[in-house]
Design a protein around this motif. Structure first.
Motif, mmCIF file in Angstrom:
data_model
loop_
_atom_site.group_PDB
_atom_site.id
_atom_site.type_symbol
_atom_site.label_atom_id
_atom_site.label_comp_id
_atom_site.label_asym_id
_atom_site.label_seq_id
_atom_site.Cartn_x
_atom_site.Cartn_y
_atom_site.Cartn_z
ATOM 1 N N SER A 405 0.806 -1.226 0.000
ATOM 2 C CA SER A 405 0.000 0.000 0.000
ATOM 3 C C SER A 405 0.832 1.266 0.000
ATOM 4 C CB SER A 405 -0.941 0.015 1.217
ATOM 5 O OG SER A 405 -0.207 0.047 2.430
ATOM 6 N N HIS A 406 2.084 1.203 0.493
ATOM 7 C CA HIS A 406 2.854 2.424 0.659
ATOM 8 C C HIS A 406 4.242 2.415 0.020
ATOM 9 C CE1 HIS A 406 -0.171 3.182 3.762
ATOM 10 N NE2 HIS A 406 0.238 4.438 3.784
ATOM 11 N N PHE A 407 4.840 1.255 -0.189
ATOM 12 C CA PHE A 407 6.267 1.243 -0.483
ATOM 13 C C PHE A 407 6.680 0.611 -1.810
ATOM 14 C CE2 PHE A 407 6.167 1.777 4.152
ATOM 15 C CZ PHE A 407 6.986 2.891 4.270
ATOM 16 N N LEU A 408 5.747 0.161 -2.630
ATOM 17 C CA LEU A 408 6.131 -0.205 -3.983
ATOM 18 C C LEU A 408 6.563 1.077 -4.702
ATOM 19 C CD1 LEU A 408 3.336 -2.712 -5.101
ATOM 20 C CD2 LEU A 408 5.504 -3.200 -3.967
ATOM 21 N N TRP A 409 7.523 0.959 -5.596
ATOM 22 C CA TRP A 409 7.958 2.160 -6.302
ATOM 23 C C TRP A 409 6.802 2.796 -7.067
ATOM 24 C CZ3 TRP A 409 11.772 4.782 -4.727
ATOM 25 C CH2 TRP A 409 12.915 4.167 -4.216
ATOM 26 N N SER A 410 5.891 1.994 -7.577
ATOM 27 C CA SER A 410 4.734 2.544 -8.280
ATOM 28 C C SER A 410 3.869 3.384 -7.341
ATOM 29 C CB SER A 410 3.906 1.421 -8.900
ATOM 30 O OG SER A 410 3.466 0.504 -7.895
ATOM 31 N N GLN A 411 3.719 2.922 -6.094
ATOM 32 C CA GLN A 411 2.949 3.686 -5.117
ATOM 33 C C GLN A 411 3.683 4.968 -4.726
ATOM 34 O OE1 GLN A 411 -0.039 2.866 -5.334
ATOM 35 N NE2 GLN A 411 -0.579 2.095 -3.316
ATOM 36 N N LYS A 412 4.984 4.876 -4.569
ATOM 37 C CA LYS A 412 5.760 6.058 -4.193
ATOM 38 C C LYS A 412 5.716 7.098 -5.312
ATOM 39 C CE LYS A 412 9.572 5.447 -1.817
ATOM 40 N NZ LYS A 412 9.162 5.875 -0.461
ATOM 41 N N ALA A 413 5.709 6.627 -6.569
ATOM 42 C CA ALA A 413 5.603 7.557 -7.689
ATOM 43 C C ALA A 413 4.265 8.298 -7.642
ATOM 44 C CB ALA A 413 5.751 6.803 -9.009
ATOM 45 N N ARG A 414 3.208 7.594 -7.272
ATOM 46 C CA ARG A 414 1.902 8.233 -7.167
ATOM 47 C C ARG A 414 1.877 9.237 -6.008
ATOM 48 N NH1 ARG A 414 -1.842 5.575 -10.356
ATOM 49 N NH2 ARG A 414 -3.641 6.226 -9.141
#
Length: 438
Positions: A405-414
């Protein structure tokens, strides 16, 4: 706080990532991972240093279209050689390296402005984002130039300079961190105040870094830990076997990582076979640790794997119930996130990076005290887990969910995309917040 969907037109972003390389680790991997992930949520052109050019091309990027490589070697190469001599030991004297980098990096930004200044002034970019260097000690001449051009400048994630805990002077000296005693002098260096004043948003990778930002600029700080997870690199789920408690340690074998404290804390369990420990990594303490294992009579329960490729690290970690990681000075703590992504419960010292990544229900913490206090607290936690491991599955699931929910690079990019939107509409948009204080 959940990351909301991004639906507006993609902003045009010039991403400055002097250190960015998909084939390296540490800061260059963070720079690459974030810059590359941002391409999914923004129209990004990456500016990096010439040493990274070939790796970018091998990763499928097109020079001139996707990225530009700046040749700043005239200053960078001799200054790097100087830093290597002054640090007096591979992987040590990190504060010295940052100090030397602070001297050579301005030339890189000067070359960036020479090549992109006209485009920035002409409004060809909506946002300029300096991703690396991560160090908060290195100011940016681009911040003021972008402000003059009316283009929001985003800085960070910034992280570093976490104080050494009391009682660990021997470890500090073993790391040859003599310059760290005067590190705070960077706060009065020319350019620091101007950089913060001209930045539209400052991404801080730790609460400590945020605390070092002068109060008048803190309203533009947004906490986003620097590390993230690439699900293609860490894509399995831990399935430890029944039997002894299985623990793993991952990291350089250097004093501040605390492997010797782990041995002493776990010795009773390791000695009688109630626990198995995998040591992944290498470093100057390897001879000392192998000797300590013999003297504690635990060598039959400890496996020294040395350095391993990330695929092999995954294989070993997935056999483990816990990541036992008593490091007392981690800025980011990427290995903690990697373990959590696999469903391996972290047991860490509640200090700096790891302490901010592990929230209640996703792992276990012990207070940061003296050596003897940390050893005693780790021993108690390990004994408790051995006697009753029933809580581990729920924590493992919560840890994996937290990463997703918080730490995938895709999530961080968002997350960063929301920062861009705020920087572009700060008068009407609400400042984003993604992590509660713990």
């Amino acid at each position: 706080m959940a990351v909301h969907p991004v639906t507006a037109k993609k902003p045009r972003v010039l991403a400055i990532a002097e250190a960015a390389n998909p084939e390296w680790v540490s800061v260059p991997l963070v720079g690459w991972s974030l810059a590359a992930a941002l391409r999914e949520v923004a129209d990004v052109h990456i500016v990096t240093q010439i040493r990274n050019r070939d790796a970018f091309v091998r990763a499928g990027m097109v020079e001139g279209q996707d990225f530009t490589a700046i040749d700043s070697e005239t200053f960078a190469r001799p200054m790097w050689k100087l830093a290597e001599k002054l640090r007096m030991g591979e992987g040590k004297g990190w504060t010295m390296v940052q100090a030397i980098n602070a001297l050579s990096y301005p030339w890189f930004e000067r070359l960036v402005w020479r090549q992109f200044g006209n485009a920035i002034r002409a409004g060809e970019y909506d946002v300029v984002h300096r991703i690396t260097p991560l160090s908060p000690t290195i100011s940016s001449s681009l911040a003021g130039k972008c402000a003059s051009a009316g283009v929001p400048f985003v800085l960070g994630p910034l992280n570093g300079g976490v104080p050494w805990p009391k009682g660990f002077e021997a470890e500090r000296q073993a790391e040859k961190e003599w310059l760290s005693y005067v590190r705070s002098a960077y706060k009065v260096l020319p350019g620091r105040t101007a950089t913060l004043r001209n930045a539209s948003a400052v991404l801080v990778g730790s609460r400590h870094t945020e605390s070092e930002v002068p109060s008048q600029f803190r309203d533009r700080c947004i906490f986003i830990p620097e590390n993230g997870i690439d699900p293609s690199r860490f894509n399995r789920v831990a399935q430890p076997e029944d039997g002894p408690l299985r623990a793993a340690f991952v990291g350089r074998l250097v004093p501040y990582k605390g492997a010797d404290m782990l041995f002493q804390a776990a010795a009773p369990l390791l000695r009688d076979g109630r626990m198995q420990l995998d040591m992944i990594g290498d470093g100057p303490m390897m001879p000392e640790l192998t000797a300590l294992a013999r003297s504690l009579e635990i060598e039959h329960s400890v496996t020294f794997h040395g350095w391993k490729a990330h695929e092999e690290v995954q294989d070993i970690l997935c056999r483990s119930h816990i990541l036992s990681f008593p490091s007392i000075r981690e800025f980011g703590g990427g290995v903690v996130l990697e373990a959590m992504a696999l469903g391996v419960v972290p047991l860490i010292v509640d200090y700096a990076g790891p302490g901010e990544l592990v929230v209640p229900g996703t792992g276990l913490k012990v207070p940061c005290g003296t050596r003897s206090e940390i050893i005693e607290a780790f021993a108690a936690k390990l004994e408790s887990l051995m006697n009753d491991p029933s809580g581990l599955p729920a924590m493992a699931t919560a840890a994996r969910d937290r990463v997703q929910s918080h730490f995938l690079w895709s999530q961080k990019a968002r997350q960063v995309r929301q920062v861009y939107d705020w920087a572009l509409n700060s008068e009407t948009a609400q400042k984003p917040q993604f992590f509660d204080k713990t």
